[in-house]
Motif scaffolding. Structure first.
Motif, PDB file in Angstrom:
ATOM      1  N   GLN A  80       0.795  -1.208   0.000  1.00 33.11           N
ATOM      2  CA  GLN A  80       0.000   0.000   0.000  1.00 33.11           C
ATOM      3  C   GLN A  80       0.839   1.274   0.000  1.00 33.11           C
ATOM      4  O   GLN A  80       1.830   1.393   0.719  1.00 33.11           O
ATOM      5  N   SER A  81       0.380   2.221  -0.784  1.00 32.06           N
ATOM      6  CA  SER A  81       0.984   3.550  -0.832  1.00 32.06           C
ATOM      7  C   SER A  81       0.216   4.481   0.092  1.00 32.06           C
ATOM      8  O   SER A  81      -1.013   4.557   0.015  1.00 32.06           O
ATOM      9  N   ILE A  82       0.941   5.184   0.927  1.00 29.07           N
ATOM     10  CA  ILE A  82       0.286   6.201   1.770  1.00 29.07           C
ATOM     11  C   ILE A  82      -0.077   7.417   0.925  1.00 29.07           C
ATOM     12  O   ILE A  82      -1.186   7.939   0.979  1.00 29.07           O
ATOM     13  N   LEU A  83       0.892   7.837   0.101  1.00 27.45           N
ATOM     14  CA  LEU A  83       0.665   9.086  -0.645  1.00 27.45           C
ATOM     15  C   LEU A  83      -0.457   8.962  -1.673  1.00 27.45           C
ATOM     16  O   LEU A  83      -1.142   9.947  -1.957  1.00 27.45           O
ATOM     17  N   ALA A  84      -0.650   7.780  -2.237  1.00 25.77           N
ATOM     18  CA  ALA A  84      -1.742   7.619  -3.211  1.00 25.77           C
ATOM     19  C   ALA A  84      -3.071   7.965  -2.559  1.00 25.77           C
ATOM     20  O   ALA A  84      -3.994   8.469  -3.211  1.00 25.77           O
ATOM     21  N   SER A  85      -3.153   7.714  -1.249  1.00 28.67           N
ATOM     22  CA  SER A  85      -4.385   7.999  -0.529  1.00 28.67           C
ATOM     23  C   SER A  85      -4.398   9.412   0.040  1.00 28.67           C
ATOM     24  O   SER A  85      -5.418  10.083   0.017  1.00 28.67           O
ATOM     25  N   VAL A  86      -3.243   9.867   0.550  1.00 33.40           N
ATOM     26  CA  VAL A  86      -3.209  11.106   1.327  1.00 33.40           C
ATOM     27  C   VAL A  86      -2.729  12.307   0.511  1.00 33.40           C
ATOM     28  O   VAL A  86      -3.188  13.428   0.706  1.00 33.40           O
ATOM     29  N   ARG A  87      -1.770  12.077  -0.383  1.00 36.67           N
ATOM     30  CA  ARG A  87      -1.232  13.165  -1.211  1.00 36.67           C
ATOM     31  C   ARG A  87      -1.204  12.728  -2.680  1.00 36.67           C
ATOM     32  O   ARG A  87      -0.122  12.584  -3.269  1.00 36.67           O
ATOM     33  N   PRO A  88      -2.379  12.493  -3.257  1.00 34.10           N
ATOM     34  CA  PRO A  88      -2.408  11.959  -4.621  1.00 34.10           C
ATOM     35  C   PRO A  88      -1.704  12.859  -5.645  1.00 34.10           C
ATOM     36  O   PRO A  88      -1.191  12.366  -6.650  1.00 34.10           O
ATOM     37  N   ALA A  89      -1.634  14.161  -5.358  1.00 34.00           N
ATOM     38  CA  ALA A  89      -0.985  15.069  -6.312  1.00 34.00           C
ATOM     39  C   ALA A  89       0.491  14.715  -6.481  1.00 34.00           C
ATOM     40  O   ALA A  89       1.041  14.813  -7.588  1.00 34.00           O
ATOM     41  N   ILE A  90       1.135  14.299  -5.394  1.00 34.68           N
ATOM     42  CA  ILE A  90       2.552  13.932  -5.492  1.00 34.68           C
ATOM     43  C   ILE A  90       2.707  12.683  -6.339  1.00 34.68           C
ATOM     44  O   ILE A  90       3.599  12.578  -7.184  1.00 34.68           O
ATOM     45  N   VAL A  91       1.819  11.739  -6.128  1.00 38.01           N
ATOM     46  CA  VAL A  91       1.884  10.485  -6.885  1.00 38.01           C
ATOM     47  C   VAL A  91       1.636  10.754  -8.372  1.00 38.01           C
ATOM     48  O   VAL A  91       2.304  10.188  -9.244  1.00 38.01           O
ATOM     49  N   GLU A  92       0.723  11.643  -8.641  1.00 37.90           N
ATOM     50  CA  GLU A  92       0.443  12.007 -10.033  1.00 37.90           C
ATOM     51  C   GLU A  92       1.667  12.657 -10.682  1.00 37.90           C
ATOM     52  O   GLU A  92       2.059  12.310 -11.792  1.00 37.90           O
ATOM     53  N   GLN A  93       2.277  13.558  -9.921  1.00 33.36           N
ATOM     54  CA  GLN A  93       3.470  14.244 -10.399  1.00 33.36           C
ATOM     55  C   GLN A  93       4.602  13.251 -10.678  1.00 33.36           C
ATOM     56  O   GLN A  93       5.416  13.452 -11.569  1.00 33.36           O
ATOM     57  N   GLN A  94       4.627  12.179  -9.903  1.00 31.68           N
ATOM     58  CA  GLN A  94       5.668  11.150 -10.042  1.00 31.68           C
ATOM     59  C   GLN A  94       5.235  10.050 -11.021  1.00 31.68           C
ATOM     60  O   GLN A  94       5.789   8.947 -10.988  1.00 31.68           O
ATOM     61  N   LYS A  95       4.225  10.344 -11.836  1.00 29.09           N
ATOM     62  CA  LYS A  95       3.695   9.395 -12.821  1.00 29.09           C
ATOM     63  C   LYS A  95       3.285   8.066 -12.184  1.00 29.09           C
ATOM     64  O   LYS A  95       3.603   6.980 -12.677  1.00 29.09           O
ATOM     65  N   GLY A  96       2.625   8.181 -11.060  1.00 31.17           N
ATOM     66  CA  GLY A  96       2.068   6.983 -10.421  1.00 31.17           C
ATOM     67  C   GLY A  96       2.910   6.417  -9.302  1.00 31.17           C
ATOM     68  O   GLY A  96       2.458   5.570  -8.539  1.00 31.17           O
ATOM     69  N   ARG A  97       4.151   6.868  -9.188  1.00 29.52           N
ATOM     70  CA  ARG A  97       5.041   6.326  -8.165  1.00 29.52           C
ATOM     71  C   ARG A  97       4.836   7.049  -6.831  1.00 29.52           C
ATOM     72  O   ARG A  97       4.602   8.253  -6.819  1.00 29.52           O
ATOM     73  N   ASP A  98       4.953   6.304  -5.739  1.00 27.92           N
ATOM     74  CA  ASP A  98       4.985   6.918  -4.415  1.00 27.92           C
ATOM     75  C   ASP A  98       6.422   6.862  -3.910  1.00 27.92           C
ATOM     76  O   ASP A  98       6.884   5.817  -3.450  1.00 27.92           O
ATOM     77  N   PRO A  99       7.140   7.979  -3.970  1.00 21.50           N
ATOM     78  CA  PRO A  99       8.553   7.942  -3.582  1.00 21.50           C
ATOM     79  C   PRO A  99       8.754   7.604  -2.104  1.00 21.50           C
ATOM     80  O   PRO A  99       9.789   7.069  -1.711  1.00 21.50           O
ATOM     81  N   LEU A 100       7.738   7.915  -1.292  1.00 21.06           N
ATOM     82  CA  LEU A 100       7.856   7.673   0.148  1.00 21.06           C
ATOM     83  C   LEU A 100       7.918   6.173   0.476  1.00 21.06           C
ATOM     84  O   LEU A 100       8.430   5.784   1.527  1.00 21.06           O
ATOM     85  N   THR A 101       7.381   5.365  -0.425  1.00 24.57           N
ATOM     86  CA  THR A 101       7.418   3.912  -0.204  1.00 24.57           C
ATOM     87  C   THR A 101       8.848   3.417  -0.009  1.00 24.57           C
ATOM     88  O   THR A 101       9.075   2.405   0.629  1.00 24.57           O
TER      89      THR A 101
END
Lengths: 151, 726
Positions: free
Chosen positions: B461-482
């Protein structure tokens, strides 16, 4: 209406006799130093003394406390002077968030009354309070420092 | 620093539970900004009372981690004030908005409190000192260069004439803010770096500290709430009449689409009625989800084609295909709840003209945003009064659900303050959980038994996909925090350099809401990589410390803390009889951390005693070593409770564990002795304290457990393996 003796004063509280003592202390009497952490006597944040013995007040009915001597964290200091556990807590900078510490101090005060120089095993057996910040190392050091002072 | 001079509203909620007051005194002159008691503000950071009391203002939240004391130390260091006369207070987010954020970011998460504000808080202290000294020089009509300040006393060196901060504060407050100030060289620090006692202890030993949960306001009512236990579910119906005549009940209401609240005179009455209230939920499709179905979903990701890359070197897949020997292991980490000792709460008072909220929050600005959204009022009609927290651990920052609920309830009762308190049961089933993750590790060796490739595949599970989707979008789907702790660069960079490396993530997002849980993704990543490094060391026939150091030549600060714990625990000498040791290291939140654990086992490994943990942390600069020690040993209680005891399981779409009887937490009997080594590596970027070290305890213990039993445990918590902590 139940009559409760808390920290040397008498309070009339209008509650269901089965209501946990914790909530009468907090909501009817207005002493908020005693905390709620679980409501099922697991965490010890609500520890008070009833006739000197530590009791988890979240699971102790008001009716059973009538006629007994109840002491809360607010009643530990005598004549404005903190008790030796509270003083040790200051000396060792024990609390972090501090939320569980009222219960912790009540539990330790009761332990020291029974065993003024507790061993680590005594501490382990008597102090079962949950602290999520994890102050246990400082709690243990502070307890031992009290034993040393009274040595 | 830009500071707008305006009247200031001070939150006195923490001290009195009362209302904030602020005013401009007629005799103060138009330029002087005053605190609630009339004392002059030298600048946004410093108020000085006539009796020389120094009030330092900070906007980071105190939740036990000691940040307020550390921040005040830094202001006071440059201010040259008497530490014994220092107090602190929280400006409100509303005031911050009015003044264009002179105190910077309120967010108290990510171990940022000190490391991202040390520069501007020191400047705040230095600027105030410059003004105070200038005011004294003006009064004496002497050159400012002839005056020095120390301990809140200003001395004119040639004559020995003295005055105090309290005496010149009024005049200083009328001076222009200096444009540039020079900060001290760290070698000249007198307060920073000292094990100074906390500023907030006195009220925590006598019951006087007012937590949000203790707040009393005139006419206040109390609310208990129940939200759909299945995440994503909604309220279908409820039978208010069934409880409306119960003791103390004032109102039974739906809160949004998803929750029902009972408002009563006292909270106990509200909770008692809520438990009796018949509620029918529309649970929706998530009601089919279980821990087993989630595990299957993640398992499929372990071998999935697609993965977001967090770190790579060489060609790991190719190297693994040609490896002479391969070692493979699958690990997993569960959902876990924060379980702050003080359950979630917020107190709100709403009228058409004003909405005010008192809340223990890790982020006053996030609370403020929630108040604006829920009240529908503009910023100048809202404010938030921050109260010290009974634990935060990441639950009370990005997530302000309890604030939104409190405002929604208060809107139904205009003018009446409403305190909303969650029961522990509500807190357990409405968490923002440590995310679930599985991990497949594959290491490849050449014919000479040298490790030449490593593939770490995360699935979960990605935290940012749920909490900060804009960052994930900016990263083309990736959650760097993972990739915290194993990332290719930055404050969470991987501490090993390997010729062929691939660390990637197959994102699999179940419906359970994830959140930032002390340490966040380093908890599972440290268990995965640091356990597997021991597995690889064994396969290579090497000592775990020596094996690690092979790959740490480009990571000297990682190596230094690892070596420090190995040295202190006596790694190269045999452990005492019956004791077994393990190590782990990581870089997180810009700090370098390592641990060496010493354990013994009984009953064939069913019982584990952790005797001792040596921990090293290099945050660059140590502001308060005594508080660092407390954060390190305290974080191990949090981390080892998680390792041994804690899992939130999912059944029928909801969390099963409702209280400590199913979700235990360490007691003092289980506490190991923690020996903390502080390394001050210096440098331009400072590291965090509250979170980084938490992650190394678990893998160090797991590695020691393997030494003790020959059994490699690859899933958390250990209770699922029949292992208890004694």
């Amino acid at each position: 209406m139940a009559k409760l003796s808390i920290n040397g004063k008498t309070f009339d509280v209008d509650v269901d006799p089965n209501q946990p003592l914790l909530w009468a202390i907090r909501e009817q009497v207005g002493l908020t130093g005693t905390k709620y952490g679980c409501g099922i006597a697991q965490c010890g944040a609500c520890t008070v003394h009833i006739d000197g013995a530590p009791v988890r007040s979240c699971s102790f009915p008001v009716s059973a406390a009538v006629g007994k001597k109840i002491t809360t964290i607010e009643g530990l200091a005598e004549g404005g002077k903190l008790n030796k556990v509270q003083e040790a807590w200051l000396r060792h900078d024990v609390p972090q968030c501090g939320y569980c510490q009222s219960g912790m101090i009540m539990a330790v005060t009761a332990l020291l009354k029974e065993k003024p120089k507790p061993t680590d095993a005594d501490i382990n057996a008597a102090i079962t309070n949950i602290c999520r910040c994890g102050t246990f190392q400082q709690v243990r050091e502070a307890i031992h420092s009290i034993s040393k002072q009274s040595a | 620093m830009k500071m707008t001079r305006r009247s200031f509203i001070v939150s006195s909620a923490a001290a009195t539970g009362g209302l904030a007051l602020g005013f401009r005194l007629p005799f103060g002159g138009p330029e002087v900004v005053r605190a609630a008691d009339g004392s002059p503000e030298i600048n946004a950071w410093v108020v000085i009372q006539p009796n020389d009391t120094v009030v330092i203002r900070c906007v980071r939240s105190e939740m036990g981690q000691g940040t307020i004391t550390g921040l005040a130390q830094m202001v006071a260091e440059e201010l040259e004030c008497d530490w014994k006369k220092v107090k602190y207070e929280y400006p409100t987010p509303g005031e911050s908005v009015k003044r264009k954020r002179p105190w910077g970011d309120f967010s108290t998460g990510g171990s940022r409190g000190i490391r991202t504000s040390h520069d501007y808080v020191r400047q705040g202290g230095a600027a105030a000192r410059v003004m105070l000294v200038q005011a004294a020089a003006n009064e004496w009509k002497v050159p400012v260069s002839e005056c020095v300040a120390a301990n809140s006393v200003i001395t004119h060196k040639p004559t020995g004439r003295k005055t105090t901060y309290g005496k010149v504060a009024e005049a200083a407050a009328r001076l222009e803010q200096p444009k540039n100030v020079t900060l001290k060289d760290p070698k000249d620090w007198k307060l920073i770096g000292k094990p100074i006692k906390r500023l907030d202890t006195a009220d925590k030993v006598n019951g006087r500290q007012v937590y949000g949960f203790d707040l009393k306001l005139p006419g206040m009512v109390n609310a208990a709430i129940k939200e759909s236990p299945v995440f994503g579910g909604k309220v279908k119906s409820f039978d208010a009449a069934a409880v409306s005549s119960m003791r103390g009940v004032k109102k039974v209401m739906q809160v949004g689409d998803t929750a029902v609240a009972v408002v009563a005179d006292h909270w106990w009455n509200a909770k008692t009625a809520l438990e009796k209230l018949p509620i029918v939920w529309d649970e929706g499709p998530n009601a089919k989800v279980s821990s087993e179905s989630i595990a299957e979903m993640l398992k499929a990701g372990l071998d999935a084609e697609q993965g977001f890359v967090g770190n790579q070197a060489g060609n790991a897949k190719q190297a693994l295909a040609g490896a002479a020997k391969k070692v493979e292991a699958v690990y997993s980490y569960p959902y876990q709840n924060h379980v702050c000792m003080e359950p979630m709460n917020a107190t709100a008072r709403y009228t058409a003209d004003k909405c005010e909220v008192w809340v223990p929050t890790q982020d006053g600005e996030a609370s403020f945003a929630a108040v604006l959204a829920a009240s529908g009022l503009p910023a100048d009609k809202c404010d938030v009064y921050k109260i010290n927290l009974g634990g935060g651990f990441g639950r009370r920052g990005a997530f302000q659900d309890y604030v939104t609920q409190a405002v929604m309830i208060a809107k139904e009762m205009p003018g009446t303050p409403v305190k909303l308190l969650w029961s522990r049961e509500e807190d357990m089933v409405q968490g923002r959980y440590h995310p679930v993750m599985q991990c497949k590790m594959v290491g490849g060796f050449d014919a000479n038994n040298n490790l030449t490739s490593l593939h770490m595949r995360l699935s979960g599970q990605s935290i940012l996909a749920s909490v900060r989707p804009a960052i994930v979008e900016q990263q083309k789907g990736r959650d760097p925090l993972t990739f915290q702790g194993v990332f290719d660069s930055g404050e969470h960079s991987f501490g090993y350099t390997m010729p062929n490396l691939l660390i990637d993530h197959a994102m699999r997002n179940p419906h359970v809401p994830p959140g930032f849980w002390r340490g966040v993704n380093i908890n599972q990543n440290a268990v995965f990589i640091e356990s597997f490094m021991d597995e690889l060391a064994e396969a290579a026939g090497k000592d775990p410390v020596a094996f690690r150091l092979q790959f740490m030549k480009e990571h000297p600060r990682n190596a230094k803390v690892l070596q420090a714990v190995a040295d202190k625990i006596g790694w190269t000498k045999p452990a005492p009889k019956g004791r077994f040791r393990g190590v782990a290291q990581m870089k997180a939140f810009n700090s370098f951390v390592a641990a060496a654990a010493e354990i013994s086992v009984q009953d064939g490994g069913k019982k584990v005693k952790v005797h001792r943990i040596v921990a090293a942390t290099d945050p660059g600069y140590a502001v308060n070593p005594a508080q660092i020690e407390r954060q390190v040993s305290g974080s191990f209680v949090y981390g080892l409770s998680a390792l041994f005891m804690q899992e939130c399981t999912v059944k029928d779409g909801r969390i099963v564990e409702t209280n400590f009887h199913q979700y235990d937490s360490m007691r003092i009997a289980q506490m190991p002795r923690v020996e903390t080594i502080i390394v001050q590596g210096g440098g331009d970027t400072w590291g965090g304290i509250g979170e980084p070290t938490i992650c190394v305890a678990a893998p160090a213990v797991l590695n020691a457990y393997y030494k003790a039993t020959g059994k490699r445990i690859r899933s958390v918590p250990l209770k699922n393996h029949g292992i208890t902590m004694v």
